[in-house]
Write a protein that holds these residues in place. Structure first.
Motif, PDB file in Angstrom:
ATOM      1  N   ASP A 198       0.822  -1.202   0.000  1.00 39.30           N
ATOM      2  CA  ASP A 198       0.000   0.000   0.000  1.00 39.30           C
ATOM      3  C   ASP A 198       0.862   1.261   0.000  1.00 39.30           C
ATOM      4  OD1 ASP A 198      -2.280  -1.507  -0.039  1.00 39.30           O
ATOM      5  OD2 ASP A 198      -2.565  -1.467   2.136  1.00 39.30           O
ATOM      6  N   GLU A 199       1.977   1.218   0.716  1.00 39.24           N
ATOM      7  CA  GLU A 199       2.895   2.348   0.742  1.00 39.24           C
ATOM      8  C   GLU A 199       4.240   1.856   0.232  1.00 39.24           C
ATOM      9  OE1 GLU A 199       3.988   5.839   3.877  1.00 39.24           O
ATOM     10  OE2 GLU A 199       4.312   3.786   4.551  1.00 39.24           O
ATOM     11  N   SER A 200       4.709   2.427  -0.856  1.00 37.16           N
ATOM     12  CA  SER A 200       5.946   1.960  -1.465  1.00 37.16           C
ATOM     13  C   SER A 200       7.149   2.443  -0.664  1.00 37.16           C
ATOM     14  CB  SER A 200       6.042   2.478  -2.895  1.00 37.16           C
ATOM     15  OG  SER A 200       6.332   3.862  -2.898  1.00 37.16           O
ATOM     16  N   PRO A 201       8.308   1.790  -0.836  1.00 35.28           N
ATOM     17  CA  PRO A 201       9.529   2.277  -0.174  1.00 35.28           C
ATOM     18  C   PRO A 201       9.830   3.727  -0.508  1.00 35.28           C
ATOM     19  CG  PRO A 201       9.880   0.079  -1.057  1.00 35.28           C
ATOM     20  CD  PRO A 201       8.538   0.534  -1.569  1.00 35.28           C
ATOM     21  N   LEU A 202       9.577   4.132  -1.757  1.00 33.70           N
ATOM     22  CA  LEU A 202       9.819   5.524  -2.146  1.00 33.70           C
ATOM     23  C   LEU A 202       8.900   6.464  -1.380  1.00 33.70           C
ATOM     24  CD1 LEU A 202      11.082   7.730  -3.865  1.00 33.70           C
ATOM     25  CD2 LEU A 202       9.511   7.108  -5.715  1.00 33.70           C
ATOM     26  N   GLU A 203       7.624   6.103  -1.277  1.00 33.29           N
ATOM     27  CA  GLU A 203       6.683   6.956  -0.538  1.00 33.29           C
ATOM     28  C   GLU A 203       7.050   7.036   0.932  1.00 33.29           C
ATOM     29  OE1 GLU A 203       2.697   6.255  -3.297  1.00 33.29           O
ATOM     30  OE2 GLU A 203       3.081   4.971  -1.569  1.00 33.29           O
ATOM     31  N   ARG A 204       7.455   5.902   1.525  1.00 33.17           N
ATOM     32  CA  ARG A 204       7.837   5.922   2.945  1.00 33.17           C
ATOM     33  C   ARG A 204       9.011   6.861   3.177  1.00 33.17           C
ATOM     34  NH1 ARG A 204       6.794   0.410   2.773  1.00 33.17           N
ATOM     35  NH2 ARG A 204       8.982  -0.128   2.445  1.00 33.17           N
ATOM     36  N   ARG A 205      10.023   6.741   2.346  1.00 36.73           N
ATOM     37  CA  ARG A 205      11.200   7.601   2.516  1.00 36.73           C
ATOM     38  C   ARG A 205      10.854   9.055   2.229  1.00 36.73           C
ATOM     39  NH1 ARG A 205      16.843   4.835   1.182  1.00 36.73           N
ATOM     40  NH2 ARG A 205      16.396   2.666   1.665  1.00 36.73           N
ATOM     41  N   GLY A 206      10.054   9.276   1.207  1.00 34.59           N
ATOM     42  CA  GLY A 206       9.677  10.639   0.869  1.00 34.59           C
ATOM     43  C   GLY A 206       8.883  11.308   1.972  1.00 34.59           C
ATOM     44  N   ARG A 207       7.958  10.579   2.572  1.00 34.00           N
ATOM     45  CA  ARG A 207       7.146  11.165   3.644  1.00 34.00           C
ATOM     46  C   ARG A 207       7.967  11.442   4.893  1.00 34.00           C
ATOM     47  NH1 ARG A 207       2.375   7.234   1.622  1.00 34.00           N
ATOM     48  NH2 ARG A 207       1.522   8.707   0.081  1.00 34.00           N
ATOM     49  N   ARG A 208       9.016  10.632   5.104  1.00 35.47           N
ATOM     50  CA  ARG A 208       9.919  10.946   6.218  1.00 35.47           C
ATOM     51  C   ARG A 208      10.586  12.290   5.992  1.00 35.47           C
ATOM     52  NH1 ARG A 208      11.220   5.321   6.859  1.00 35.47           N
ATOM     53  NH2 ARG A 208      12.978   5.471   5.435  1.00 35.47           N
ATOM     54  N   LEU A 209      10.935  12.559   4.717  1.00 38.10           N
ATOM     55  CA  LEU A 209      11.539  13.852   4.417  1.00 38.10           C
ATOM     56  C   LEU A 209      10.544  14.992   4.604  1.00 38.10           C
ATOM     57  CD1 LEU A 209      13.704  13.086   1.239  1.00 38.10           C
ATOM     58  CD2 LEU A 209      14.417  13.189   3.629  1.00 38.10           C
TER      59      LEU A 209
END
Length: 306
Positions: A198-209
């Motif tokens: 549901d949440e891609s690795p890219l989205e997870r890292r991006g949202r952390r930023l």
């Protein structure tokens, strides 16, 4: 004998200017007759593999000659990428891969030795044995950047010429500690989001930023587009009409997605919204730049990562 010479020339003209010793013998030439042609300069020996009858320098003809003279030789690396149509410029020297047990050196060719080129890693392109798109990408990883690999992967996928599962298979077959390109290929696979959660690795890292950007206005994930509620932005700052899209290789490598994205961006602009797009390389290799761009666009100042 003139008839045999005409046959050898015709054969060599189709094979990058060369014939193998076995071919010369099959045409009826004896060892003494072959040695005579070498001694008078009519033929030129190419290692212990065969003979050059017609001088050529054109890269494709050199590749053809190599496949004739070297059993199992395969066009690889940048030369393969060029034949697959994803690198515009040919490498300074055409590149071939041969089994590591062989010791062939061919003038004008960059010969790479390997022991893990499987039959499933080879396809035919314009009559030449060439590494598959997936194996070619792995080979490129030893000399190219993640951004270049991502671009090549997305282009081949968008044209339906690359399988993500086949790419994963190649990495599992030949990736190993110490092999050039392995770590970069594993990073590329992570950026592809092959598990499709549901949440891609890219989205997870991006949202952390986005969290670390610490702007006063909060963002919302999977935000419905006001003019088309069935479609959603990856993330959005609604009060500032700013949308964030995390451009994964897997989705954006799909056919027609590039055009669709641009149409969505134009439609957003018509409604007064701005869209910022960030890639895996942006998030993992240039995180400060992502934070700085978001903060400046929101009017929060440059900012730094905490």
């Amino acid at each position: 004998m003139l008839h045999v010479d005409a046959q050898t020339i015709r054969l060599a003209s189709r094979q990058g200017g060369v014939i193998s010793r076995a071919q010369a013998r099959r045409l009826g030439l004896t060892s003494r007759q072959i040695d005579y042609r070498l001694s008078v300069g009519r033929w030129e020996r190419v290692g212990d593999l065969g003979y050059r009858l017609i001088p050529v320098t054109e890269p494709r003809q050199l590749l053809v000659a190599a496949t004739v003279l070297v059993p199992g030789a395969v066009v690889s690396h940048d030369s393969a990428a060029h034949l697959h149509g994803v690198l515009d410029d040919e490498p300074p020297m055409p590149i071939m891969s041969v089994h590591s047990r062989t010791t062939h050196d061919l003038l004008g060719l960059d010969v790479r030795r390997c022991h893990d080129l499987l039959d499933t890693h080879v396809v035919s392109v314009d009559g030449l044995p060439v590494t598959t798109p997936e194996r070619t990408i792995f080979d490129l990883a030893s000399t190219h950047s993640l951004g270049s690999l991502a671009w090549v992967t997305a282009r081949l996928a968008s044209e339906g010429r690359l399988s993500f599962s086949a790419l994963e298979q190649v990495v599992s077959e030949i990736g190993r500690r110490g092999k050039p390109g392995t770590s970069l290929m594993r990073e590329l696979l992570e950026s592809l989001d092959l598990e499709q959660s549901d949440e891609s690795p890219l989205e997870r890292r991006g949202r952390r930023l986005l969290d670390q950007a610490k702007c006063r206005c909060g963002y919302e994930s999977e935000y419905p587009m006001p003019w088309l509620p069935r479609r959603r932005f990856d993330d959005a700052f609604p009060s500032h009409k700013l949308a964030i899209e995390w451009d994964s290789i897997r989705y954006h490598g799909q056919r027609d997605s590039f055009e669709t994205d641009r149409q969505r961006d134009r439609l957003a602009a018509e409604h007064g919204w701005r869209v910022l797009r960030f890639t895996w390389a942006d998030v993992t290799r240039r995180p400060e730049g992502v934070v700085r761009t978001v903060r400046r666009t929101l009017g929060c100042g440059a900012g730094t990562l905490s």
